[in-house]
Design an enzyme around this catalytic site. Structure first.
Site, PDB file in Angstrom:
ATOM      1  CE  LYS A 189      -3.767  -2.492   2.268  1.00 22.33           C
ATOM      2  NZ  LYS A 189      -4.549  -2.784   3.488  1.00 22.33           N
TER       3      LYS A 189
ATOM      4  CD  GLN B  76      -3.519  -4.280   6.712  1.00 22.17           C
ATOM      5  OE1 GLN B  76      -3.619  -3.221   6.108  1.00 22.17           O
ATOM      6  NE2 GLN B  76      -3.843  -5.431   6.159  1.00 22.17           N
TER       7      GLN B  76
ATOM      8  CG  ASP C 234      -9.548  -0.474   4.718  1.00 22.30           C
ATOM      9  OD1 ASP C 234      -9.255  -0.824   3.566  1.00 22.30           O
ATOM     10  OD2 ASP C 234      -8.841  -0.699   5.716  1.00 22.30           O
TER      11      ASP C 234
HETATM   12  N1  GUN Z   1      -6.667  -7.155   6.156  1.00 23.13           N
HETATM   13  C1  GUN Z   1      -6.915  -7.940   5.088  1.00 23.13           C
HETATM   14  N2  GUN Z   1      -7.465  -7.206   4.099  1.00 23.13           N
HETATM   15  C2  GUN Z   1      -7.587  -5.952   4.559  1.00 23.13           C
HETATM   16  C3  GUN Z   1      -8.070  -4.730   4.006  1.00 23.13           C
HETATM   17  O1  GUN Z   1      -8.541  -4.651   2.858  1.00 23.13           O
HETATM   18  N3  GUN Z   1      -8.007  -3.648   4.805  1.00 23.13           N
HETATM   19  C4  GUN Z   1      -7.498  -3.707   6.057  1.00 23.13           C
HETATM   20  N4  GUN Z   1      -7.492  -2.587   6.776  1.00 23.13           N
HETATM   21  N5  GUN Z   1      -7.050  -4.798   6.612  1.00 23.13           N
HETATM   22  C5  GUN Z   1      -7.075  -5.917   5.854  1.00 23.13           C
END
Ligand code: GUN
Length: 280
Positions: free
Chosen positions: A53, A97, A120
């Site tokens: 990211k 996350q 998100d």
């Molecule tokens: N953990 C696994 N996939 C994701 C996601 O798309 N966003 C976040 N914040 N955590 C994750």
């Protein structure tokens, strides 16, 4: 004839290129998009996802800052940081996350993120908006898969779409996005009795359970579009999806590989949502 592969990496590159243009337009208005990422603990998969990211943000000129906490961090410590970031005008997007280490309360911390910065799409307000058929921040993995479906021109209206997996992050929101495009949607779980009977009806098949090889070629309708969200590591260290690629590829019409399929699109859509949060 073998299925054609949906190249998630190439499509993500296209999306990120569009983002770079939008970042330049924002900069011309004096807006410099910023993303804050909260990482609690030392989950290696989470660290790898965050690395991707941060890299994607860097590529297009979005500033990203990772806020790391030890796995002993308290609910109050993490919540306080989220509140500071909510109030920080240089930060347009915040993501926590997942998964969070025990005993942190995930739902409570997600609710702390300002709905306007919830890139998100996990805040209850944004989830509620999605249920109502419109949302500013569609969750990144489902949003990325919708882009993939559009990129291959699959007609969604009236099609049979089967989503295997009912997680809050992927399965449920994907079902809602497909419904929003007038697909006939069936949601299955790993417990569904005679899963193959359901999956064989699917023109669009989304598999997001986290079980390697759950869907095999004999469970796929010839010509179907198969989107594999699974990322599983085998005993010999390879990454594989939830779909048995070798048996599925000769049957499907289009299929996403793992790696290089859905994963890069999740990252690209996070950047898209961050620019939307910054007003771009
Ligand atoms: N953990 C696994 N996939 C994701 C996601 O798309 N966003 C976040 N914040 N955590 C994750």
């Amino acid at each position: 004839m073998a299925a054609r592969r949906i190249d998630g990496k190439a499509l993500a590159d296209t999306v990120l290129e569009e983002c770079r243009t939008r970042v330049e337009a924002l900069a011309a208005r004096g807006v410099h998009p910023g993303l804050a990422v909260i990482l609690v603990g030392n989950n290696p998969a989470s660290r790898a996802y965050i690395g991707n990211k941060v890299k994607a943000c860097g590529r297009v000129g979005v500033r990203s800052v990772v806020h790391e906490f030890p796995d002993t961090a308290t609910q109050a410590e993490v919540a306080d940081r989220i509140r500071e970031l909510n109030a920080d005008p240089s930060i347009h997007g915040i993501l926590v996350q997942l998964p969070l280490p025990h005993p942190l309360d995930e739902a409570a911390l997600l609710a702390e993120v300002s709905a306007e910065k919830d890139v998100d799409g996990f805040h209850v307000v944004n989830r509620g908006d999605l249920l109502g058929g419109h949302t500013r921040f569609p969750p990144c993995t489902p949003a990325g898969m919708m882009r993939m479906l559009d990129s291959v021109g699959t007609p969604l209206r009236g099609c049979q779409a089967v989503v295997v997996g009912r997680s809050n992050t992927v399965g449920k929101p994907m079902a809602l996005l497909l419904l929003g495009r007038d697909a006939t949607v069936t949601v299955c779980t790993s417990k569904t009795v005679d899963l193959a009977e359901q999956t064989r009806r699917a023109d669009v098949l989304v598999v997001a359970v986290g079980r390697p090889g759950l869907v095999t070629g004999d469970m796929i309708k010839p010509g179907a579009v198969v989107l594999d969200v699974g990322i599983n590591r085998t005993a010999d260290g390879r990454l594989v999806g939830d779909v048995d690629f070798a048996s599925a590829e000769p049957v499907a019409g289009w299929i996403t590989p793992v790696p290089g399929g859905v994963g890069p699109m999740t990252v690209a859509m996070l950047v898209v949502n961050t620019l939307a949060a910054a007003g771009g």
